[in-house]
Design a protein around this motif. Structure first.
Motif, PDB file in Angstrom:
ATOM      1  N   GLN A 163       0.853  -1.185   0.000  1.00 17.09           N
ATOM      2  CA  GLN A 163       0.000   0.000   0.000  1.00 17.09           C
ATOM      3  C   GLN A 163       0.889   1.235   0.000  1.00 17.09           C
ATOM      4  O   GLN A 163       2.037   1.174   0.472  1.00 17.09           O
ATOM      5  CB  GLN A 163      -0.856   0.085   1.276  1.00 17.09           C
ATOM      6  N   PRO A 164       0.366   2.371  -0.487  1.00 17.61           N
ATOM      7  CA  PRO A 164       1.140   3.614  -0.357  1.00 17.61           C
ATOM      8  C   PRO A 164       1.334   3.938   1.123  1.00 17.61           C
ATOM      9  O   PRO A 164       0.459   3.671   1.949  1.00 17.61           O
ATOM     10  CB  PRO A 164       0.266   4.656  -1.062  1.00 17.61           C
ATOM     11  N   ILE A 165       2.480   4.484   1.446  1.00 13.73           N
ATOM     12  CA  ILE A 165       2.771   4.803   2.842  1.00 13.73           C
ATOM     13  C   ILE A 165       1.863   5.913   3.338  1.00 13.73           C
ATOM     14  O   ILE A 165       1.371   5.881   4.464  1.00 13.73           O
ATOM     15  CB  ILE A 165       4.246   5.213   3.000  1.00 13.73           C
ATOM     16  N   SER A 166       1.614   6.909   2.480  1.00 16.91           N
ATOM     17  CA  SER A 166       0.796   8.040   2.900  1.00 16.91           C
ATOM     18  C   SER A 166       0.058   8.644   1.712  1.00 16.91           C
ATOM     19  O   SER A 166       0.475   8.472   0.556  1.00 16.91           O
ATOM     20  CB  SER A 166       1.664   9.106   3.571  1.00 16.91           C
ATOM     21  N   MET A 167      -1.043   9.331   2.028  1.00 13.84           N
ATOM     22  CA  MET A 167      -1.831  10.055   1.035  1.00 13.84           C
ATOM     23  C   MET A 167      -2.413  11.294   1.694  1.00 13.84           C
ATOM     24  O   MET A 167      -2.780  11.253   2.873  1.00 13.84           O
ATOM     25  CB  MET A 167      -2.983   9.195   0.501  1.00 13.84           C
ATOM     26  N   ASP A 168      -2.497  12.359   0.923  1.00 11.72           N
ATOM     27  CA  ASP A 168      -3.149  13.571   1.391  1.00 11.72           C
ATOM     28  C   ASP A 168      -4.383  13.845   0.536  1.00 11.72           C
ATOM     29  O   ASP A 168      -4.391  13.547  -0.657  1.00 11.72           O
ATOM     30  CB  ASP A 168      -2.214  14.784   1.302  1.00 11.72           C
ATOM     31  N   SER A 169      -5.404  14.418   1.150  1.00 13.77           N
ATOM     32  CA  SER A 169      -6.603  14.779   0.413  1.00 13.77           C
ATOM     33  C   SER A 169      -7.216  16.000   1.080  1.00 13.77           C
ATOM     34  O   SER A 169      -6.803  16.398   2.173  1.00 13.77           O
ATOM     35  CB  SER A 169      -7.602  13.616   0.415  1.00 13.77           C
ATOM     36  N   TYR A 170      -8.208  16.593   0.398  1.00 14.30           N
ATOM     37  CA  TYR A 170      -8.919  17.722   0.972  1.00 14.30           C
ATOM     38  C   TYR A 170     -10.345  17.314   1.318  1.00 14.30           C
ATOM     39  O   TYR A 170     -10.909  16.382   0.730  1.00 14.30           O
ATOM     40  CB  TYR A 170      -8.922  18.905   0.002  1.00 14.30           C
ATOM     41  N   GLU A 171     -10.900  18.012   2.265  1.00 17.21           N
ATOM     42  CA  GLU A 171     -12.274  17.734   2.659  1.00 17.21           C
ATOM     43  C   GLU A 171     -13.214  17.751   1.459  1.00 17.21           C
ATOM     44  O   GLU A 171     -13.094  18.601   0.581  1.00 17.21           O
ATOM     45  CB  GLU A 171     -12.763  18.784   3.670  1.00 17.21           C
ATOM     46  N   GLY A 172     -14.146  16.811   1.449  1.00 16.12           N
ATOM     47  CA  GLY A 172     -15.141  16.767   0.392  1.00 16.12           C
ATOM     48  C   GLY A 172     -14.728  15.970  -0.827  1.00 16.12           C
ATOM     49  O   GLY A 172     -15.575  15.671  -1.675  1.00 16.12           O
ATOM     50  N   GLN A 173     -13.448  15.609  -0.932  1.00 15.68           N
ATOM     51  CA  GLN A 173     -12.988  14.845  -2.086  1.00 15.68           C
ATOM     52  C   GLN A 173     -13.219  13.353  -1.870  1.00 15.68           C
ATOM     53  O   GLN A 173     -13.382  12.883  -0.746  1.00 15.68           O
ATOM     54  CB  GLN A 173     -11.497  15.099  -2.351  1.00 15.68           C
ATOM     55  N   GLU A 174     -13.213  12.612  -2.964  1.00 17.38           N
ATOM     56  CA  GLU A 174     -13.244  11.155  -2.893  1.00 17.38           C
ATOM     57  C   GLU A 174     -11.799  10.670  -2.832  1.00 17.38           C
ATOM     58  O   GLU A 174     -10.936  11.146  -3.564  1.00 17.38           O
ATOM     59  CB  GLU A 174     -13.935  10.570  -4.121  1.00 17.38           C
ATOM     60  N   VAL A 175     -11.550   9.713  -1.949  1.00 20.38           N
ATOM     61  CA  VAL A 175     -10.201   9.156  -1.802  1.00 20.38           C
ATOM     62  C   VAL A 175     -10.220   7.677  -2.168  1.00 20.38           C
ATOM     63  O   VAL A 175     -11.089   6.932  -1.721  1.00 20.38           O
ATOM     64  CB  VAL A 175      -9.691   9.322  -0.362  1.00 20.38           C
ATOM     65  N   ASN A 176      -9.270   7.283  -2.980  1.00 22.57           N
ATOM     66  CA  ASN A 176      -9.121   5.879  -3.358  1.00 22.57           C
ATOM     67  C   ASN A 176      -7.757   5.378  -2.902  1.00 22.57           C
ATOM     68  O   ASN A 176      -6.734   5.939  -3.281  1.00 22.57           O
ATOM     69  CB  ASN A 176      -9.254   5.698  -4.869  1.00 22.57           C
ATOM     70  N   ILE A 177      -7.729   4.348  -2.093  1.00 19.83           N
ATOM     71  CA  ILE A 177      -6.488   3.746  -1.614  1.00 19.83           C
ATOM     72  C   ILE A 177      -6.399   2.350  -2.214  1.00 19.83           C
ATOM     73  O   ILE A 177      -7.275   1.505  -1.981  1.00 19.83           O
ATOM     74  CB  ILE A 177      -6.454   3.650  -0.078  1.00 19.83           C
ATOM     75  N   THR A 178      -5.331   2.105  -2.958  1.00 20.92           N
ATOM     76  CA  THR A 178      -5.173   0.822  -3.629  1.00 20.92           C
ATOM     77  C   THR A 178      -4.166  -0.050  -2.890  1.00 20.92           C
ATOM     78  O   THR A 178      -3.133   0.417  -2.432  1.00 20.92           O
ATOM     79  CB  THR A 178      -4.724   1.020  -5.079  1.00 20.92           C
ATOM     80  N   CYS A 179      -4.485  -1.315  -2.819  1.00 19.78           N
ATOM     81  CA  CYS A 179      -3.634  -2.305  -2.162  1.00 19.78           C
ATOM     82  C   CYS A 179      -3.310  -3.405  -3.170  1.00 19.78           C
ATOM     83  O   CYS A 179      -4.218  -3.927  -3.815  1.00 19.78           O
ATOM     84  CB  CYS A 179      -4.372  -2.870  -0.960  1.00 19.78           C
TER      85      CYS A 179
END
Lengths: 114, 113
Positions: free
Chosen positions: B6-22
């Motif tokens: 998995q990615p070690i870290s991710m940043d996003s902003y409020e209200g956005q959709e976040v996708n984390i891939t494994c």
């Protein structure tokens, strides 16, 4: 309905001492697992208890032992503490008959070994 | 046991959709994929579980392609309270080993205002 509870919340010990951590599973659950989580790492499986017996064990030395009581609560004992045993110790409970593997974790016990 | 990446870290902003891939290249035929969320100084919390295609619940969606070599956790419209570490765990539910969860290092998601 109480979730998984653990005691104490924090504990400070010195090298060579022994420690006992306690866990009460979620109501209705009969299986308890213990995990060790070092800072910045994911939880590592220590062992699992079901029907008062250790059923599975991770890669931890015999200094780590446990017990499950008839009411399904559990204890984790660590002997001859090392500095490297400092970690968050998590207890997780589940129901043995469920077909999937949702485990409910407690808030953990923060152990510091000086 | 299947190894995950998995990615070690991710940043996003409020209200956005976040996708984390494994990535889990050597997943077994009878393995399911489970995602857990963990806040600082708390135990992990189950988010979602699936075998293939798409699963959706009240907090997230899980996409698993046909080859099952990866999975993607989708968090719609994230808020600051979604800042946490997210773990992907393949595991079997058909054997005694089902109760042993094998955590990797996870992905630290930080949601910014």
């Amino acid at each position: 309905d109480a979730g998984v509870t653990q005691s104490p919340t924090h504990l400070i010990k010195t090298r060579g001492q022994q420690v006992t951590l306690r866990c009460s599973p979620k109501s209705g659950h009969d299986t308890v697992s213990w995990y060790q989580q070092a800072l910045g790492q994911g939880p590592q499986f220590i062992f699992q208890y079901y029907e008062e017996e250790e059923r599975q064990r991770g890669n931890f030395p015999d200094r780590f032992s446990g017990h499950q009581f008839p009411n399904y609560s559990s204890e984790l004992n660590v002997n001859a503490l090392l500095l490297g045993d400092s970690a968050l110790y998590l207890c997780a409970s589940s129901l043995s008959v469920t077909p999937y593997n949702e485990q409910f974790f407690g808030p953990g016990t923060r152990l510091t070994v000086l | 046991l299947a190894k995950t990446t998995q990615p070690i870290s991710m940043d996003s902003y409020e209200g956005q959709e976040v996708n984390i891939t494994c990535s889990h290249n050597n997943i077994a035929t009878n393995d399911y994929i489970t995602w857990y969320q963990q806040f600082p100084s708390q135990g992990p919390r189950f988010i979602i579980q699936g075998y293939k295609t798409k699963v959706t619940n009240e907090v997230a969606s899980l996409f698993i392609p046909a080859d099952r070599k990866s999975s993607t956790l989708s968090l719609p419209r994230v808020s600051l309270s979604d800042t946490a570490v997210y773990y992907c765990l393949p595991h079997s539910i058909s054997s005694g080993s089902a109760r042993q969860l094998t955590f990797g290092s996870g992905t630290q998601l930080t949601v910014l205002p």
